[in-house]
Every structure is written in structure tokens, then in C-alpha cells.
Design a protein around this motif. Structure first.
Motif, mmCIF file in Angstrom:
data_model
loop_
_atom_site.group_PDB
_atom_site.id
_atom_site.type_symbol
_atom_site.label_atom_id
_atom_site.label_comp_id
_atom_site.label_asym_id
_atom_site.label_seq_id
_atom_site.Cartn_x
_atom_site.Cartn_y
_atom_site.Cartn_z
ATOM 1 N N CYS A 149 0.814 -1.278 0.049
ATOM 2 C CA CYS A 149 -0.218 -0.080 0.029
ATOM 3 C C CYS A 149 1.007 1.156 -0.121
ATOM 4 N N ASN A 150 1.932 1.170 0.780
ATOM 5 C CA ASN A 150 2.940 2.457 0.761
ATOM 6 C C ASN A 150 3.378 2.620 -0.595
ATOM 7 N N ARG A 151 3.400 1.626 -1.709
ATOM 8 C CA ARG A 151 4.167 1.841 -2.894
ATOM 9 C C ARG A 151 3.195 2.332 -3.702
ATOM 10 N N ILE A 152 1.910 2.314 -3.335
ATOM 11 C CA ILE A 152 0.799 2.765 -4.431
ATOM 12 C C ILE A 152 0.466 4.173 -3.908
ATOM 13 N N GLU A 153 0.207 4.998 -4.905
ATOM 14 C CA GLU A 153 -0.245 6.395 -4.835
ATOM 15 C C GLU A 153 -1.374 6.658 -4.148
ATOM 16 N N GLY A 154 -1.328 7.230 -2.928
ATOM 17 C CA GLY A 154 -2.265 7.525 -2.116
ATOM 18 C C GLY A 154 -2.497 6.413 -1.197
ATOM 19 N N GLY A 155 -1.542 5.501 -0.919
ATOM 20 C CA GLY A 155 -1.696 4.382 -0.154
ATOM 21 C C GLY A 155 -2.098 4.888 1.409
ATOM 22 N N GLY A 156 -2.517 3.950 2.191
ATOM 23 C CA GLY A 156 -3.238 4.235 3.480
ATOM 24 C C GLY A 156 -2.495 5.447 4.291
ATOM 25 N N ASP A 157 -3.303 6.217 4.857
ATOM 26 C CA ASP A 157 -2.778 7.319 5.757
ATOM 27 C C ASP A 157 -2.186 6.641 6.987
ATOM 28 N N LEU A 158 -1.753 7.509 7.878
ATOM 29 C CA LEU A 158 -0.925 7.159 8.921
ATOM 30 C C LEU A 158 -1.962 6.548 10.164
ATOM 31 N N GLU A 159 -3.274 6.907 10.161
ATOM 32 C CA GLU A 159 -4.136 6.314 11.062
ATOM 33 C C GLU A 159 -4.325 4.688 10.729
ATOM 34 N N ILE A 160 -4.667 4.544 9.590
ATOM 35 C CA ILE A 160 -5.009 3.387 8.862
ATOM 36 C C ILE A 160 -3.436 2.241 9.173
ATOM 37 N N VAL A 161 -2.455 2.724 8.952
ATOM 38 C CA VAL A 161 -1.192 2.171 8.995
ATOM 39 C C VAL A 161 -1.070 1.919 10.389
ATOM 40 N N ASP A 162 -1.265 2.632 11.410
ATOM 41 C CA ASP A 162 -1.239 2.421 12.727
ATOM 42 C C ASP A 162 -1.915 1.284 13.218
ATOM 43 N N LYS A 163 -3.271 1.600 12.599
ATOM 44 C CA LYS A 163 -4.328 0.609 13.109
ATOM 45 C C LYS A 163 -3.925 -0.812 12.650
ATOM 46 N N ILE A 164 -3.811 -0.972 11.463
ATOM 47 C CA ILE A 164 -3.289 -2.295 10.883
ATOM 48 C C ILE A 164 -2.048 -2.671 11.589
ATOM 49 N N GLY A 165 -1.108 -1.800 11.738
ATOM 50 C CA GLY A 165 0.274 -2.292 12.391
ATOM 51 C C GLY A 165 0.176 -2.982 13.662
ATOM 52 N N ASP A 166 -1.083 -2.888 14.484
ATOM 53 C CA ASP A 166 -1.262 -3.576 15.716
ATOM 54 C C ASP A 166 -1.235 -4.774 15.597
ATOM 55 N N LEU A 167 -1.954 -5.475 14.509
ATOM 56 C CA LEU A 167 -1.979 -7.028 14.130
ATOM 57 C C LEU A 167 -0.555 -7.278 13.812
ATOM 58 N N THR A 168 0.136 -6.670 13.305
ATOM 59 C CA THR A 168 1.360 -7.321 13.231
ATOM 60 C C THR A 168 2.092 -7.307 14.498
ATOM 61 N N LYS A 169 2.131 -6.260 15.528
ATOM 62 C CA LYS A 169 2.636 -6.427 16.656
ATOM 63 C C LYS A 169 2.050 -7.429 17.438
ATOM 64 N N MET A 170 0.976 -7.700 17.242
ATOM 65 C CA MET A 170 -0.011 -8.702 18.132
ATOM 66 C C MET A 170 0.745 -10.064 17.605
ATOM 67 N N CYS A 171 0.871 -10.233 16.592
ATOM 68 C CA CYS A 171 1.613 -11.448 16.070
ATOM 69 C C CYS A 171 3.044 -11.680 16.364
ATOM 70 N N SER A 172 3.635 -10.424 16.516
ATOM 71 C CA SER A 172 4.850 -10.545 16.902
ATOM 72 C C SER A 172 4.951 -10.920 18.469
ATOM 73 N N ILE A 173 4.090 -10.394 19.244
ATOM 74 C CA ILE A 173 4.086 -10.686 20.635
ATOM 75 C C ILE A 173 3.664 -12.270 20.734
ATOM 76 N N ALA A 174 2.656 -12.514 20.214
ATOM 77 C CA ALA A 174 2.321 -13.907 20.281
ATOM 78 C C ALA A 174 3.360 -14.963 19.893
ATOM 79 N N LEU A 175 4.146 -14.719 18.790
ATOM 80 C CA LEU A 175 5.400 -15.595 18.586
ATOM 81 C C LEU A 175 6.327 -15.569 19.454
ATOM 82 N N SER A 176 6.574 -14.215 19.917
ATOM 83 C CA SER A 176 7.745 -14.065 21.252
ATOM 84 C C SER A 176 7.266 -14.931 22.140
#
Length: 189
Positions: A149-176
Motif C-alpha cells: 500500500c505504501n508503494r501505491i499512490e495515495g496508499g493508506g494514511d497514518l491512522e490506517i497504517v497504525d491500526k493495521i500495524g497493531d495486528l502485526t505487533k500482536m502476531c509478534s507478541i504471540a510469536l515471542s
């Protein structure tokens, strides 16, 4: 005589240490700080879990906290899919190409998390290597979505990026926490 006293003192110290370790309990704060890259989010999410789930997790030690974090990551994955699907209705949400890619990626992530949750719930033999692989794949799905999305013109704004980033962090926490519970169970921490 001095050697005998030294051996008795050593035995008392070893007994005290083993009793302390046997009665040691894992706290959410300690587990998150010692084993994850996102301790603040880990403490926040695990502490806010359903009280019954949290109590059961704490009784299960580090493995119980790993299972709780996995359950929370799975729940957050489902919420993220719904969130991403809702972005098409938001003004300035995400470009359609990005949106389609992200929905597919997050659906894959949720499937990986559900498989992990089912494998960890098995009472006899937990398939930890598969769980670790599925968690890594779920985390990668979130990273891939946002990277594309960041490579596409107009890809996700920061609020969207942060919201979606929490899932990645939760996966990292579960993995750790899963990794830590396996290493602590086998004594190789």
C-alpha cells in the motif's frame, strides 16, 4: 568439618532457590518486558483480556500467556479484516487495488492465527513448530499489505497504517511468548 558445613549451606541455598522457582509465578508485565519487542502493547492487551481468560492464562504460566496472546491476535485479526473491508466506504481510505490486496492478506493472516490457536489448544501434543510458522506468516501478511500500500499512490494514511500495524505487533507478541514458553519448558531459555 568445614567442608560438611559448606555442603549443608550449599544444600540450603539450592533448596531455597528450587522452592522459589517452583513457586514462581509469571506476571503479564514480566513476560511482556522480558520476551517481547512491544512490551507496552503486550501488557495493555493481555491485561485487558476477559478476566476468566486472563486468570486461566496466568495459571498456565508462560505457555498460558502465549495461548492468550494468540487468542487475542486471532480476535484482532478478525477485527482488522472488518476494518479493512470498511475502508472502501471511508473518504480517503485506501486505493481499491491496495484494499483488495489487504483484505486477502488479512484473511490469510486470520486463517493462520486460527490454525495456530487450534494447534495450541491441543492438550496432548502442541505443534509448536507449525504454530511458529503460522504466526510468522500472519505477521508477514500484515507487513506485506502495508508495504504494498505504501508503494501505491495515495496508499493508506497514518491512522490506517497504525491500526493495521497493531495486528502485526500482536502476531509478534504471540510469536515471542510462544518461543519463550517452548524454551522455558525445555530448559534452554
Amino acid at each position: 568439618m568445614a567442608a560438611s558445613a559448606s555442603l549443608r549451606a550449599l544444600a540450603v541455598v539450592l533448596l531455597a532457590v528450587s522452592l522459589r522457582l517452583a513457586g514462581a509465578t509469571v506476571t503479564i508485565e514480566d513476560a511482556c518486558k522480558q520476551h517481547t519487542k512491544h512490551p507496552e502493547l503486550c501488557v495493555k492487551e493481555l491485561s485487558s483480556a476477559n478476566p476468566e481468560m486472563k486468570a486461566a492464562a496466568l495459571n498456565g504460566g508462560l505457555a498460558g500467556l502465549a495461548e492468550l496472546s494468540l487468542s487475542l491476535a486471532s480476535q484482532q485479526g478478525a477485527e482488522t479484516v472488518a476494518f479493512v473491508k470498511g475502508l472502501e466506504k471511508m473518504p480517503g481510505g485506501m486505493p481499491p487495488q491496495c484494499l483488495e490486496d489487504c483484505v486477502a492478506k488479512f484473511q490469510e493472516a486470520v486463517a493462520d492465527l486460527k490454525r495456530s490457536e487450534a494447534a495450541m489448544a491441543e492438550p496432548k501434543a502442541k505443534d509448536v513448530p507449525s504454530v511458529q510458522g503460522w504466526l510468522a506468516a500472519a505477521k508477514n501478511d500484515g507487513d506485506t499489505c502495508m508495504g504494498n500500500c505504501n508503494r501505491i499512490e495515495g496508499g493508506g494514511d497514518l491512522e490506517i497504517v497504525d491500526k493495521i500495524g497493531d495486528l502485526t505487533k500482536m502476531c509478534s507478541i504471540a510469536l515471542s511468548l510462544t518461543d519463550a514458553s517452548v524454551h522455558n519448558r525445555t530448559g534452554t531459555a
